[in-house]
Design a protein around this motif. Structure first.
Motif: not given
Lengths: 208, 152
Positions: B98-101, B135-137, B148-152
């Motif tokens: 899942a791409p980051p938001r 992150a793992l979903h 999921h590539v987490k937003e930073i």
């Protein structure tokens, strides 16, 4: 200005401590999480120690009394509650420090990483504090054991006090200790450094 | 003789060692390519995370792609997932990540969509996953776990 040696040592020592959980954490997800926290801190340690001198010489060739890390980060992992309480208290300090130095490139990058650390610790404190009688008892014991090391950091911030209130955990009333910034450490630092330094000291310049 | 524009294209096209579906250009890791006074190229990169263990592999891959080039690392401005290009986001989704938001703009905690079935009914399993940036979903609809590539 951020003291590169003090904060670099904090990050290095805490990273090494967290690595001691690898393959031993309560669940696979937590094993991965704790290793990730350790990795972030190791990255920050390398950037900061490189600013203070040669990163390898500083990490591998100093004696315990030459380390400037705070006493909190060298405390043993204890049970999972101890590790989480220590991480809440230290990430609270580091987040605020980085946040106050937006012009410092390590801080500007690190603040985004430490925000995740602080949040991870917060969520666990809530689960442990509000979980079972056993988790509440263990978290209370961890707070009492680690609270003496918060004074050295001039923390906790209102963030921590809010988390504890939300988790129904009492703020301990205990005497404060300090000395790490002068190189006066607890008995826990030397064995940790021995483990960290043994390979480099036995085989100087060894590479993977 | 490679032109500066070609050098940029070559550097941008090097695959990321940890997310090989993406190139360093799509990930936003290559910041600049400069031609130095002696005619050699300098590639300026920024790490995704301070402790990113892929950094030395990235450096080696760039030098391999652009022989003689030097690689310089800068930390500022800090890397953001907002720098992942649209094309890069699409590739992540196609590969089950899942791409980051977008950071900043969203106040409501929108759920992360399952990259396999598209369902918004997903849950966070762990904020930390196989690499520092993920992150793992788990999807409650198709029951598959996903990164999921987490937003930073």
């Amino acid at each position: 200005m951020i003291d590169a040696l003090e904060i670099g040592d904090d990050c290095l020592v805490l990273s090494q401590r967290l690595c001691q959980w690898v393959t031993r954490a309560p669940t696979l997800e937590e094993d991965v999480a704790l290793a990730n926290l350790a990795l972030d801190l190791l990255g920050q340690a390398r950037l900061l120690l490189s600013r203070a001198g040669d990163e390898d010489d500083l990490a591998y060739l100093r004696e315990p009394a030459q380390f400037r890390n705070c006493l909190l980060v060298e405390q043993p992992n204890g049970d999972f509650a101890h590790t989480i309480v220590r991480h809440l208290l230290y990430s609270d300090f580091l987040f605020d420090l980085y946040d106050r130095h937006p012009g410092d490139d390590v801080a500007a990058k690190g603040v985004k990483e430490i925000a995740y650390h602080r949040d991870y610790a917060r969520l666990w404190i809530l689960r442990l504090g509000l979980g079972t009688d056993e988790s509440h008892r263990r978290t209370t014991a961890a707070l009492e054991a680690l609270w003496p090391f918060t004074g050295e950091l001039s923390q906790p911030s209102p963030f921590v006090l809010d988390v504890l209130r939300e988790a129904s955990l009492a703020v301990p009333d205990v005497a404060q200790r300090e000395g790490g910034r002068r190189g006066e450490h607890t008995e826990h630092l030397a064995p940790l450094l021995a483990e960290l330094q043994v390979l480099h000291r036995a085989h100087p310049g060894a590479r993977w | 003789m490679v032109s500066l524009a070609e050098a940029r294209r070559i550097a941008d096209g090097v695959p990321d060692p940890e997310l090989p579906v993406l190139t360093l250009g799509e990930l936003g890791v290559v910041r600049e390519v400069n031609e130095l006074a002696d005619g050699r190229f300098e590639v300026v990169i920024t790490p995704t995370y301070s402790g990113c263990p892929a950094l030395s592999a990235i450096r080696d891959d760039l030098v391999h792609a652009l022989p003689g080039a030097s690689v310089r690392t800068v930390l500022s401005p800090p890397w953001s997932t907002d720098w992942i290009t649209e094309e890069g986001r699409e590739k992540l989704r196609e590969h089950g990540i899942a791409p980051p938001r977008r950071t900043g703009a969203v106040d409501l905690p929108l759920s992360v969509r399952c990259p396999r079935c598209g369902s918004p009914d997903t849950e966070l399993v762990s904020r930390f996953s196989s690499t520092a940036c993920k992150a793992l979903h788990r999807c409650r609809a198709c029951l598959e776990p996903f990164d999921h590539v987490k937003e930073i």
